[in-house]
Design a protein around this motif. Sequence first.
Motif, PDB file in Angstrom:
ATOM      1  N   SER B 342       0.683  -1.163   0.379  1.00  0.00           N
ATOM      2  CA  SER B 342       0.317  -0.106  -0.065  1.00  0.00           C
ATOM      3  C   SER B 342       1.291   1.212   0.357  1.00  0.00           C
ATOM      4  O   SER B 342       0.119   2.250  -0.876  1.00  0.00           O
ATOM      5  CB  SER B 342      -0.959   0.401   1.488  1.00  0.00           C
ATOM      6  N   TRP B 422      -9.209  -5.180  -1.459  1.00  0.00           N
ATOM      7  CA  TRP B 422      -8.748  -4.115  -1.693  1.00  0.00           C
ATOM      8  C   TRP B 422      -7.307  -4.635  -2.663  1.00  0.00           C
ATOM      9  O   TRP B 422      -6.647  -3.963  -3.385  1.00  0.00           O
ATOM     10  CB  TRP B 422      -7.175  -3.988   0.427  1.00  0.00           C
ATOM     11  N   LYS B 424      -7.771  -6.845  -5.391  1.00  0.00           N
ATOM     12  CA  LYS B 424      -8.147  -6.383  -6.453  1.00  0.00           C
ATOM     13  C   LYS B 424      -8.348  -5.082  -6.823  1.00  0.00           C
ATOM     14  O   LYS B 424      -7.721  -4.468  -7.850  1.00  0.00           O
ATOM     15  CB  LYS B 424     -10.067  -6.696  -6.318  1.00  0.00           C
ATOM     16  N   ASN B 425      -7.961  -4.150  -5.816  1.00  0.00           N
ATOM     17  CA  ASN B 425      -8.337  -2.847  -5.998  1.00  0.00           C
ATOM     18  C   ASN B 425      -6.210  -2.224  -6.144  1.00  0.00           C
ATOM     19  O   ASN B 425      -6.560  -1.430  -7.157  1.00  0.00           O
ATOM     20  CB  ASN B 425      -8.610  -1.867  -5.037  1.00  0.00           C
ATOM     21  N   VAL B 426      -5.671  -2.895  -5.475  1.00  0.00           N
ATOM     22  CA  VAL B 426      -4.285  -2.234  -5.286  1.00  0.00           C
ATOM     23  C   VAL B 426      -3.643  -2.964  -7.024  1.00  0.00           C
ATOM     24  O   VAL B 426      -3.091  -2.119  -7.175  1.00  0.00           O
ATOM     25  CB  VAL B 426      -3.258  -2.922  -4.348  1.00  0.00           C
ATOM     26  N   ALA B 428      -5.203  -3.598  -9.429  1.00  0.00           N
ATOM     27  CA  ALA B 428      -6.554  -2.376 -10.773  1.00  0.00           C
ATOM     28  C   ALA B 428      -5.469  -0.881 -10.860  1.00  0.00           C
ATOM     29  O   ALA B 428      -5.290  -0.270 -11.479  1.00  0.00           O
ATOM     30  CB  ALA B 428      -7.463  -2.739 -10.248  1.00  0.00           C
ATOM     31  N   ASP B 429      -5.052  -0.633  -9.170  1.00  0.00           N
ATOM     32  CA  ASP B 429      -4.476   0.966  -9.911  1.00  0.00           C
ATOM     33  C   ASP B 429      -3.186   0.661 -10.322  1.00  0.00           C
ATOM     34  O   ASP B 429      -2.859   1.269 -10.466  1.00  0.00           O
ATOM     35  CB  ASP B 429      -4.648   1.486  -7.981  1.00  0.00           C
TER      36      ASP B 429
END
Lengths: 94, 443
Positions: B342, B422, B424-426, B428-429
């Motif tokens: 993160s 989290w 999947k989103n990190v 994707a980001d």
Amino acid sequence: MTLVAAGVLGSVAQAYAVDTRARFMAANCAYCHGPDGKSRGAIPSLAGMDKAYFVDQMKAFRDNTRPNTVMTKHAMGYTDAEYEALGAWFSAIK
Amino acid sequence: MTFDRRDFLKISAGAAGAAAVGGLTGCATSSASVGGAKAKIVVVGAGYGGSTFARYMKMWSPQAHVTVIEPNDFFTSCPFSNTVLGGINSMEDITFSYDTVKKQVDQWVADKVTAIDTGKRTVTTAGGKTFAYDRLVLAGGIELLFDKVEGYDAEARKTIKHGWKAGPDQTGVLRKQLEAMPDGGTFVMSVPMAPYRCPPGPYERACLVATYFKQAKPRSKVIVLDGNPDIASKKGLFLAAWKKHFGYGTDNSMIDYRPNNMPRSVNPKTMMVGTEFDDVKGDVINVVPPMRAAAITGMAGVRDGNNGTWCTIDYRTFESTVVPNVHVLGDSALTNFPKSGSVANNTGKMCAAAIAEILAGRQPDQAPVVTNTCYSATGQGTAFHVATVFRYDAAGNKMVAQKGGGVSKEESELEMAYMESWAKNVWADTLGLPESHNFSVKG
């Protein structure tokens, strides 16, 4: 989104149109809430959220009046003015 | 008039910033040398820090020319790699293509960097190509110091895996070793001395391997050799999970935790790990050696901090404090952030935001706010987190953890769902995965 689009067209427009501090703070949320606040999975999306609702929820997390796992820890780290800036940013995403 | 961007940064970051910025901003808007020039930005390493940086740099400063140099064909996630060891996910579930990033940046170089000349501002690759930069972004993660552990040579490394840089040759092989281990066997793993990549990672690994043993090899044990005097992250939560799920504290505990037990030697023939106190025999050995900032930071001469092991940076820009125009992201940087995915992801954005401001002739944010949120899985369908908001304090030149941060009250299924989201989103980001991307990872 019109402001963001203008920014893409020219750096001068971008310089005066985009709140770059809000843009970075909003991008900070992406690792949990998804790029542009569009989440995949159980964590809620923030894209297109009503600004007043966003600000109210951040205050509720801060004051621990809305049950949560992690958000009180985040809400306590930002100022009211930053809630407003973040709320404005996410509400403008379609 | 021309002015050096480094000078601008120095002036604008200083006490006289407000006065200086007014003048320079006027200059910038009328000078093509700042706003209009195609700044050459070379990024070395496309992990959580480098890939995120490259994507956001192009989004926030489309006129910048961004080159990424990365030897690996695929992105393999360290977060969630312990779930592969636990048999919950496969390598495929945590491996992704760089397709979107490759399309977003101006140049993608599939090669390894062999030399950096910060005087001439050039980077050279193994393939013999040289790339000039205005700004160099080093996002190489960590370098593992095998020579600090006696016997951990190239031959030993064929058998003994660290699994601290996820990939088929590490995580994949370690999982196969666990599968081949007979019931009643011993898995010996280690925790390096802090600061190290992913503070809760080793304790999570103990949970995930114990999860696999509990289900498939119930007479087996996990021995944790910790160089630190105590559990270095989320201590109360890990101890509670070990007790609840793996009998920790009883005679039948699947986890045998040994603090102050730094591995000093390994022997792949006898399958022994030596510490200062005794020798421990394992059927599968997983020693994580000491580490420092990535080798590329040594090439650039920016590994200046903490006795030459990590890189000191200015938090407002992530620029090295010793070599101008060189920025250091993620695990390589010496900060008071945990070395997490993160944080690497967000430091990539902080650096991109700062450089975008500089290229636009403006001053970078002088009070940046940045967060860390880090989940750990128990393997038992539950997870927990630590979360902190950091705010820059210019007077002390440091990032101050804001009040209210800390860890979960207890493990929960809800947090496992959040941990999966989290990931999947990190991903994707970091990688720009499209909204239609179909993830196969399980919580």
